[in-house]
Design an enzyme around this catalytic site. Structure first.
Site, PDB file in Angstrom:
ATOM      1  N   ASP A   1      46.991  42.157  44.856  1.00 56.54           N
ATOM      2  CA  ASP A   1      45.862  41.573  44.118  1.00 56.54           C
ATOM      3  C   ASP A   1      46.360  40.344  43.372  1.00 56.54           C
ATOM      4  OD1 ASP A   1      43.760  40.951  42.370  1.00 56.54           O
ATOM      5  OD2 ASP A   1      43.167  43.054  42.190  1.00 56.54           O
TER       6      ASP A   1
ATOM      7  N   HIS B   1      42.178  41.677  46.195  1.00 62.66           N
ATOM      8  CA  HIS B   1      41.400  42.050  45.009  1.00 62.66           C
ATOM      9  C   HIS B   1      40.215  42.951  45.315  1.00 62.66           C
ATOM     10  CE1 HIS B   1      39.896  41.838  40.987  1.00 62.66           C
ATOM     11  NE2 HIS B   1      38.820  41.167  41.310  1.00 62.66           N
TER      12      HIS B   1
ATOM     13  N   SER C   1      36.665  44.935  38.917  1.00 62.10           N
ATOM     14  CA  SER C   1      37.156  43.709  38.296  1.00 62.10           C
ATOM     15  C   SER C   1      36.605  43.574  36.876  1.00 62.10           C
ATOM     16  CB  SER C   1      36.806  42.501  39.178  1.00 62.10           C
ATOM     17  OG  SER C   1      37.504  41.348  38.785  1.00 62.10           O
TER      18      SER C   1
END
Length: 269
Positions: free
Chosen positions: A214, A244, A107
């Site tokens: 996601d 995610h 991320s």
């Protein structure tokens, strides 16, 4: 797995807490780079997989995150965070000077890892990006257009199809559950632009893993950034239905196998 150790380093803006998961006879070093609002302690299972695969694993809590110093989730310049991660790499290299180093960023950690690879490509053997904030991420632009950033925390349900993951996240006192801060959002925009204009990573092998459901970092937004960053060595694994946090998904065994298979191929060269 041997018990993890903690180190405290002097970072660019205060002390940085680093976790080390040692291996008895490591064949490589793995650097874990965590995402926004969380901390490296959430990567215990990932570290265990890597240690079993032969890695000595290191990962910091970024400034303003977890056990590290700084105002919570305030990052004014991601270049400073990259510098902090490089200090962690130097700590690892001092203990394991002859081992190859791989970096795994999730991320926001994917953005940091991408910029790290641009700045320190020669020091890496491989790069793994999980749901990376890279390319066209529209959230910062949307937030900066508002007079006030709303206090809307990340939905735990967006993390994984496993409800236990969201429940643990919501109950974790080291996770930030408040709003994003404007200087951090502005820093995201600047660093996305910096990565986009700073070239690819040449022949460095890159593995990109993403869930096609996601809801925090859209697959379609990341794709152009990953393809622009990766040079000649891109491998991608897109997992149907995954959200995610692919390392915490219901098919995480498959995701871990993606990583270890990729690293086996790289380390065998």
């Amino acid at each position: 797995m041997a018990e993890a150790r903690e180190h405290v380093l002097t970072g660019t803006r205060g002390s940085i807490t680093v976790r080390e998961w040692p291996a008895a006879r490591p064949r490589y070093v793995a650097l874990l780079v965590h995402g926004y609002g969380e901390h490296i302690g959430r990567y215990e299972e990932v570290a265990g997989v890597l240690v079993a695969h032969g890695a000595a694993v290191y990962g910091p809590d970024h400034a303003g995150h977890g056990k590290s110093a700084g105002e919570r989730v305030l990052i004014e310049d991601f270049e400073d965070v990259v510098t902090d991660v490089h200090a962690v790499a130097e700590l690892a290299r001092s203990a394991h000077p002859d081992l190859p180093v791989v970096m795994i960023g999730h991320s926001m950690g994917g953005l940091i890892a991408a910029r790290y690879a641009q700045r320190h490509q020669d020091g890496l053997t491989a790069l793994v990006l999980s749901g990376p904030v890279i390319g066209d991420w529209e959230l910062p632009r949307r937030l900066l257009a508002l007079d006030e950033i709303p206090d809307t925390p990340i939905s735990p349900a967006a993390l994984s199809r496993d409800p236990a993951v969201g429940a643990a996240y919501a109950a974790d006192p080291l996770v930030w559950h408040g709003p994003m801060k404007r200087p951090t959002v502005e820093a995201f925009v600047r660093t996305l632009e910096t990565v986009a204009k700073s070239g690819d990573v040449g022949s460095l092998p890159v593995l990109w893993i993403h869930g096609d459901d996601d809801r925090l970092v859209a697959l379609a937004g990341s794709r152009p950034g990953v393809e622009q960053l990766a040079g000649t060595g891109l491998t991608e694994r897109i997992h149907p239905g995954a959200r995610h946090e692919v390392f915490n998904e219901t098919n995480k065994a498959e995701v871990f196998a993606d990583v270890t298979r990729f690293l086996d191929g790289v380390l065998a060269r």
